[in-house]
Design an enzyme around this catalytic site. Structure first.
Site, mmCIF file in Angstrom:
data_model
loop_
_atom_site.group_PDB
_atom_site.id
_atom_site.type_symbol
_atom_site.label_atom_id
_atom_site.label_comp_id
_atom_site.label_asym_id
_atom_site.label_seq_id
_atom_site.Cartn_x
_atom_site.Cartn_y
_atom_site.Cartn_z
ATOM 1 C CE1 TYR A 8 -3.204 2.918 0.412
ATOM 2 C CE2 TYR A 8 -4.082 1.771 2.323
ATOM 3 C CZ TYR A 8 -4.161 2.792 1.408
ATOM 4 O OH TYR A 8 -5.199 3.699 1.472
ATOM 5 C CB CYS A 9 0.908 4.338 0.028
ATOM 6 S SG CYS A 9 1.464 6.044 -0.188
#
Length: 653
Positions: free
Chosen positions: A387-388
């Protein structure tokens, strides 16, 4: 770098009025607290109505059920109390900051040179400047003409109000405030348009000038000042000034919470506790070392997929964005789909980890977590999620694995993750060498870590109206209590970052775009994304201001030899990802092809209502092997250490 919402996050309804007696009071500055006993006097006993014929002109404030003179005295006392509260808080802040070093630079973002370049360009084109001035004059003339017609009693049609700062009918009902609003919008639009019209300066220099011009015009909105905000004035009149007293008490509390710097509260932080009413998915910490805790979540089905699923969240935030409440918990939802879910809960690093960089997060993070998941489950392969910024690390790790012939990861999903930073959005403005030197000095002064508040301020600046000024108006001018909103509680629960890791990330990724160019070194190797050949699923969000959709699309294409599936979700960096099917919100787009540009992809994409999670789950099931008996975290080879969510996630910055 997951951050704030926001962009996109649904706003919880605000509560008005004083907190209930069952709720502990918010902290406030010591000097301000001494003023508690200076409360306004209670309303007087009813008196006979005054003789209206001899009373003179009516007072502009209407206080039903109370004598106007007594009400005005109450209002005056409350205004005085509010002023004293604010002054006391500012005085304490000044004292607390007196022995601290001055700011590293009067212009840390290097705005001055950018504005000089833009102004020089405008000055060299007097014809363009003259045309712009004439345009502004014409806009003002149109405004005053419509105002004059309205004053004469003529019905004047007005455009629908799209700016939520001015949605309240009070802005349009009073001609004075209506003119003030429209004049501001004309001027702000003109100023921003003038800067954007420059076409002979460096694009990044121009974008810097545009960004900070927008920040400036947002700050000077009439909605941000008590005297020019009819909604705040109305609240002050209706409460005899008590709204302003509460607002200044909120202001004093936030000054104290920020240790002399204004730290605007975005949520009622006392309403949430990690492990009690957020981050409550059941599971066990089955591994802990100096860098992370490995959490295995309880099975929710009798059978689970053979290939376990390991989530690498961003180390800038805490993992429980994926486990806020049971109804929007992705972790619970994945468990209910039959996946064995693990999460890497990163430590909140302190100065002892200032030297940790990408090598440590690869070897002691990704590789060790993969090893422990396989040891716990007995599986030979694992699927991963990044994530990210956790996705940036995961992408580099996959390239490192490909170079070494390591095939333990069989498929990977990326949420709002960037690997190609050529079009990384406004965060590029915070990564020029001038600002990086400032950041480095700030981290040195903090012992080698970046305080969590520093990143929060940066993310807030990207959406100042939503994440700064809306709370400034509500908390201070209106005197409302911050909302009890789990997402905003999480948003404020920031982590620190090690200097070595963060500076390398900013310089190598944002500054040099080294990962996509094949020039990024990690684990002793220069890695090449084109060597990755496992199936990949990319999720982008249409309104993401941290990982812009075009940047994510370029990142997906950087894995040129992998089987890539891309889905575009509605909303932004948080709500675009955390959007359970049960919410029935937003939409998503799919397209099996991956043409050269996002615009081409969108032109052929198919829109679907609601969440993208089911589309992704079908893809993930296909990559997760057969069904096996459900796994119990407390019966694996790794001993259970403590229940989820563990200890690392509870460490405050």
């Amino acid at each position: 770098m997951a951050k704030p919402p926001a962009d996109d996050a649904p706003r919880a309804p605000r509560r008005s009025g004083r907190p209930t007696s069952a709720k502990p009071p918010r902290p406030r500055a010591k000097a301000a607290a001494k003023l508690e006993e200076t409360a306004a006097p209670p309303p007087p006993e009813p008196k006979p109505a005054p003789d209206t014929e001899s009373a003179g002109a009516a007072n502009p404030f209407d206080f039903p059920g109370a004598d106007q003179r007594e009400a005005l005295e109450t209002l005056s006392l409350n205004i005085a109390k509010a002023a004293m509260t604010a002054q006391a808080a500012i005085a304490e802040a000044a004292l607390s900051q007196a022995d601290r070093p001055a700011a590293l630079s009067p212009d840390p973002f290097n705005v001055g040179p950018a504005m000089t370049s833009v102004m020089s360009s405008l000055a060299s084109r007097p014809d363009r400047l003259f045309s712009a001035q004439a345009d502004l004059f014409n806009r003002y003339m149109d405004l005053w003409a419509s105002t004059a017609r309205r004053a004469a009693g003529e019905e004047v049609a007005s455009a629908p109000v799209k700016d939520k700062r001015f949605k309240d009918p009070a802005w349009a009902e009073n001609p004075m405030f209506d003119v003030m609003r429209q004049s501001y919008l004309v001027t702000a639009d003109w100023m921003n348009g003038l800067v954007s019209s420059v076409d002979d300066v460096d694009p990044r220099t121009k974008r810097r000038a545009e960004f900070f011009t927008k920040l400036l015009t947002d700050a000077f909105s009439p909605s941000n000042f008590l005297a020019s905000n009819p909604v705040a004035l109305k609240a002050m009149a209706e409460t005899n000034g008590e709204s302003l007293v509460r607002g200044m008490q909120n202001f004093a509390a936030d000054m104290e919470r920020g240790a002399g710097k204004l730290k605007i509260s975005q949520a009622d932080y006392g309403q949430f506790e990690v492990g009690v009413n957020v981050a409550t998915a059941p599971g066990q910490v089955v591994w802990r070392d100096e860098l992370f805790e490995l959490i295995q979540f309880d099975a929710a089905t009798d059978k689970q997929r053979a290939v376990p699923l390991l989530i690498f969240p961003p180390w800038i935030n805490k993992f429980y964005i994926l486990d806020l409440q049971p109804e929007n918990s992705m972790i619970r939802w994945l468990s209910a789909q039959g996946f064995t879910v693990f999460v890497c809960s990163w430590v909140n690093p302190d100065v002892d980890k200032a030297g940790f960089g990408f090598d440590e997060y690869l070897e002691k993070g990704v590789y060790r977590a993969v090893e422990k998941v396989l040891e716990q489950t007995g599986a030979k392969h694992v699927n991963t999620i990044g994530y990210c910024i956790g996705g940036t690390l995961m992408g580099a790790s996959l390239a490192h694995m490909a170079a070494k012939g390591d095939d333990r990861v069989s498929a990977t999903t990326f949420f709002a993750a960037q690997h190609d930073f050529a079009e990384a959005g406004d965060l590029l403005l915070f990564t020029d060498e001038h600002w990086l030197n400032e950041i480095e000095q700030q981290m040195d002064a903090a012992g080698g870590v970046l305080p969590g508040a520093a990143m929060a301020e940066t993310f807030n600046a990207l959406r100042a109206n939503d994440l700064i000024w809306s709370f400034f108006v509500s908390n201070y001018l209106m005197g409302k209590a911050p909302p009890a909103f789990d997402l905003l509680f999480w948003n404020a629960d920031q982590t620190r970052m090690p200097k070595a890791l963060h500076m390398n990330y900013l310089r190598s990724m944002y500054g040099q775009n080294a990962l996509t160019k094949g020039e990024f070194e990690i684990g002793g190797l220069k890695v090449d994304l084109s060597k990755v050949k496992i199936p990949l699923y990319f999720q982008a969000s249409r309104e993401d201001h941290i990982a812009p959709m075009n940047s994510v699309y370029r990142s997906a294409r950087a894995f040129s030899n992998a089987a890539v599936t891309l889905t575009l979700a509605g909303s932004g960096h948080i709500a675009g990802v955390v959007n359970p099917p049960s919410a029935n919100k937003y939409q998503h787009w799919t397209n099996a092809a991956l043409p050269p540009t996002l615009a081409e992809w969108q032109s052929e994409a198919v829109e679907h209502p609601g969440s993208w999670w089911n589309h992704w789950a079908a893809w993930l099931h296909d990559k997760s092997g057969d069904w096996v008996a459900a796994r119990d975290p407390q019966k694996g080879p790794l001993p259970a250490i403590e229940p989820a969510p563990g200890s690392y996630v509870k460490v405050k910055s």
